[in-house]
Write an enzyme that holds these catalytic residues in place. Structure first.
Site, PDB file in Angstrom:
ATOM      1  N   ARG A  76       0.845  -1.185   0.000  1.00 15.85           N
ATOM      2  CA  ARG A  76       0.000   0.000   0.000  1.00 15.85           C
ATOM      3  C   ARG A  76       0.880   1.235   0.000  1.00 15.85           C
ATOM      4  O   ARG A  76       1.724   1.415   0.885  1.00 15.85           O
ATOM      5  CB  ARG A  76      -0.919  -0.004   1.227  1.00 15.85           C
ATOM      6  CG  ARG A  76      -1.826   1.208   1.253  1.00 15.85           C
ATOM      7  CD  ARG A  76      -2.681   1.301   2.495  1.00 15.85           C
ATOM      8  NE  ARG A  76      -3.290   2.626   2.519  1.00 15.85           N
ATOM      9  CZ  ARG A  76      -3.467   3.363   3.606  1.00 15.85           C
ATOM     10  NH1 ARG A  76      -3.098   2.903   4.791  1.00 15.85           N
ATOM     11  NH2 ARG A  76      -4.013   4.561   3.516  1.00 15.85           N
ATOM     12  N   HIS A 120      -3.004  10.975   1.090  1.00 18.06           N
ATOM     13  CA  HIS A 120      -2.505  10.716   2.433  1.00 18.06           C
ATOM     14  C   HIS A 120      -1.888  12.015   2.970  1.00 18.06           C
ATOM     15  O   HIS A 120      -0.708  12.090   3.251  1.00 18.06           O
ATOM     16  CB  HIS A 120      -1.489   9.575   2.426  1.00 18.06           C
ATOM     17  CG  HIS A 120      -1.248   8.967   3.773  1.00 18.06           C
ATOM     18  ND1 HIS A 120      -1.224   7.606   3.994  1.00 18.06           N
ATOM     19  CD2 HIS A 120      -1.023   9.532   4.983  1.00 18.06           C
ATOM     20  CE1 HIS A 120      -0.988   7.365   5.275  1.00 18.06           C
ATOM     21  NE2 HIS A 120      -0.850   8.520   5.898  1.00 18.06           N
TER      22      HIS A 120
END
Length: 443
Positions: A76, A120
């Site tokens: 990820r 993010h």
């Protein structure tokens, strides 16, 4: 006793672009809110920045080899919005996309499934200058950015996550000021959540328009809240905090809207919610990502200051170097709660711990505390699977020691030790243990 995981269970590790990539001023990348935040004196411990971080931008081939050595079946990572769309909206920087194109190809060649997170926390600073997530336009810019990434990588990336931990952006970025953009008591944190969730829904639509076969989800940090005592005020405070952290996100994503009880308590006027927004936010998801670290003990602030505070229900448990309690049972609680929302696929998209990592043997960090932490949490995950929770994979946080936001390089979560002066990578004892778990597909 051995606990086996289902065949096809994905074993991975997770990272984030600003925490590992470096190359902050290369390849057409523009300034992010974290680049700006790191330049504000006193905001980051030791004055650290993510300018170089783990230099993953240049060392990604070596890092994939490390993933192969660990036996990872999935990785990820997040894409840096300022690297792909430097102005936040508009022209796409193909040089920026080239990096992720190479990374995805390298992962697939190594037999590692890419799990791509679109956001993010590294918002382009130019969008922040226009109001950031406090304004509606950022949600639409995010959808356009998602479409640009999908158009380049959607033929090979099967697993997509829109946002990572929107709670953190809202509360730490716009209430406490600990994270970028560093606003304190802005009064906008619920607006920020709404616009992030709206951007999520618009991005889901954009991704599906490009590749209907992809698995699309979101990564939320969820945690149980434990009342400090049996006093009614403490019980109410814990219930409120748990609702604001968990149900405030899960309910609108599941077509239930924002919870009425929390709307009443929060006093949020919801003036930014336009007609049709909740339908967009509730675009059906293929998967849910759970970032889990702890159970938090919550109490009413007035009781802590009284002359005779009520007795604590639970003594302080073991804690990590972050000061977070080690509470594996909470992972099982959250997994079972998510299963109750009807998700067909759940992933633990982050789980890990920072410890001092001072014990060395022959150059290797002997991090028994981290190994124990991971093992206990994986045991909870296995138990949840046994109870029918559709858990499909586990991503340890994190692959390697990185830039830990406001704490700079002072906290180490990695399976792999990084000497940030030389960029030398050395797998820790926990990495070798994790490799063996993956090889056996069992604890």
């Amino acid at each position: 006793m051995s606990r086996r995981f289902p065949d096809g269970f994905l074993w991975g590790a997770a990272t984030a672009s600003y925490q590992i990539e470096g190359a902050a001023f290369e390849g057409g990348r523009s300034e992010s809110v974290w680049d700006r935040f790191c330049r504000i004196p006193g905001r980051i411990l030791n004055g650290d920045t993510g300018d170089v971080a783990c230099d993953h931008y240049h060392r990604w081939r070596d890092d994939i080899r490390i993933m192969q050595d660990l036996g990872l079946s999935a990785y990820r990572f997040s894409v840096a919005w300022p690297r792909v769309v430097p102005q936040g909206r508009g022209p796409v920087n193909q040089t920026g996309l080239d990096f992720y194109d190479r990374l995805v190809d390298g992962l697939l060649e190594a037999g590692i499934e890419p799990f791509l997170t679109l956001f993010h926390w590294d918002l382009p600073q130019c969008l922040e200058d226009e109001g950031g997530w406090r304004v509606r336009g950022t949600a639409h810019a995010f959808a356009d950015y998602a479409a640009a990434v999908e158009s380049r990588l959607g033929d090979r990336v099967r697993h997509w996550l829109t946002l990572n931990e929107p709670w953190v952006v809202a509360h730490l970025g716009h209430r406490t000021g600990q994270h970028a953009p560093g606003l304190v008591n802005s009064g906008k944190e619920l607006d920020v959540i709404h616009h992030q969730l709206l951007g999520h829904g618009l991005a889901v639509q954009a991704l599906r328009a490009g590749n209907a076969g992809s698995e699309i989800g979101i990564a939320l940090n969820l945690e149980p809240k434990m009342a400090r005592s049996d006093h009614p005020l403490d019980l109410d405070a814990a219930a409120l905090e748990e609702g604001l952290m968990n149900r405030w996100f899960l309910d609108p994503l599941a077509s239930r809207g924002y919870p009425d009880d929390l709307l009443a308590v929060s006093g949020w006027p919801a003036s930014v919610v336009a007609e049709g927004d909740l339908d967009v936010i509730a675009e059906p998801l293929d998967a849910m990502g759970l970032n889990y670290y702890r159970i938090e003990v919550v109490g009413h602030p007035g009781l802590a200051d009284c002359d005779r505070p009520p007795p604590l229900r639970h003594p302080p448990p073991e804690v990590t170097e972050m000061g977070w309690p080690v509470t594996p049972t909470g992972l099982g609680q959250m997994l079972r709660m998510l299963a109750g929302y009807g998700y067909e696929a759940i992933y633990i998209t982050e789980n890990g711990a920072a410890f001092p990592d001072t014990t060395r043997d022959g150059g290797m960090v002997q991090d028994e505390d981290r190994r124990s932490y991971l093992e206990r949490h994986l045991a909870e995950a296995a138990g949840a699977i046994g109870d029918g929770v559709p858990l499909r994979g586990y991503f340890a946080w994190t692959l390697m020691d990185n830039f830990e936001w406001g704490l700079g390089y002072s906290r180490r979560f990695g399976l792999v030790h990084v000497d940030h002066a030389t960029q030398r990578r050395t797998p820790k004892a926990s990495a070798h243990w994790y490799r063996d778990v993956i090889a056996r597909n069992a604890l």
